[in-house]
Design a protein around this motif. Structure first.
Motif, PDB file in Angstrom:
ATOM      1  N   LYS A  92       5.679   9.787  -3.614  1.00 57.22           N
ATOM      2  CA  LYS A  92       6.718   8.764  -3.682  1.00 57.22           C
ATOM      3  C   LYS A  92       6.157   7.352  -3.752  1.00 57.22           C
ATOM      4  O   LYS A  92       6.822   6.430  -4.199  1.00 57.22           O
ATOM      5  CB  LYS A  92       7.642   8.893  -2.480  1.00 57.22           C
ATOM      6  N   ARG A 138       5.643   3.862  -7.734  1.00 56.35           N
ATOM      7  CA  ARG A 138       6.793   4.290  -6.945  1.00 56.35           C
ATOM      8  C   ARG A 138       7.553   5.346  -7.739  1.00 56.35           C
ATOM      9  O   ARG A 138       7.578   5.323  -8.962  1.00 56.35           O
ATOM     10  CB  ARG A 138       7.726   3.115  -6.657  1.00 56.35           C
ATOM     11  N   GLU A 178       6.324   0.326   2.700  1.00 55.96           N
ATOM     12  CA  GLU A 178       7.729   0.309   2.284  1.00 55.96           C
ATOM     13  C   GLU A 178       8.530   1.349   3.065  1.00 55.96           C
ATOM     14  O   GLU A 178       8.281   1.565   4.240  1.00 55.96           O
ATOM     15  CB  GLU A 178       7.821   0.478   0.770  1.00 55.96           C
ATOM     16  N   GLU A 179       9.480   2.011   2.406  1.00 60.47           N
ATOM     17  CA  GLU A 179      10.311   3.015   3.080  1.00 60.47           C
ATOM     18  C   GLU A 179       9.549   4.313   3.313  1.00 60.47           C
ATOM     19  O   GLU A 179       9.933   5.121   4.163  1.00 60.47           O
ATOM     20  CB  GLU A 179      11.580   3.324   2.268  1.00 60.47           C
ATOM     21  N   PRO A 238       7.194   3.410   6.905  1.00 62.00           N
ATOM     22  CA  PRO A 238       7.746   2.236   7.581  1.00 62.00           C
ATOM     23  C   PRO A 238       6.789   1.688   8.639  1.00 62.00           C
ATOM     24  O   PRO A 238       6.223   2.437   9.427  1.00 62.00           O
ATOM     25  CB  PRO A 238       9.034   2.746   8.219  1.00 62.00           C
TER      26      PRO A 238
END
Length: 70
Positions: A23, A39, A56-57, A60
């Motif tokens: 991801k 991404r 990022e997500e 985290p």
């Protein structure tokens, strides 16, 4: 990238990782002082000499300090 890696070959590896479900990926190019951010289902983003990058997500709270790499 290690000093012996070729940029195009490494980019191909990054694409392969994405095809296999990664991801988020960072291609750190010390020679050009660039980070290519891969991404999921997005165009590659290229940063010029960033001081840090975040997870990022996907990760985290994770921040990679790049000042010692450059």
């Amino acid at each position: 990238m290690s000093p012996s890696d070729r940029l195009e070959k490494t980019r191909q590896k990054m694409q392969e990782y994405q095809e296999n479900g990664a991801k988020l990926g960072w291609l750190i190019n010390r020679k050009q002082q660039q980070i290519e951010i891969y991404r999921w289902h997005q165009a590659v983003e290229i940063l010029e000499h960033p001081n840090q990058i975040s997870g990022e997500e996907v990760l985290p709270g994770f921040v990679l300090d790049l000042t010692s790499i450059w």
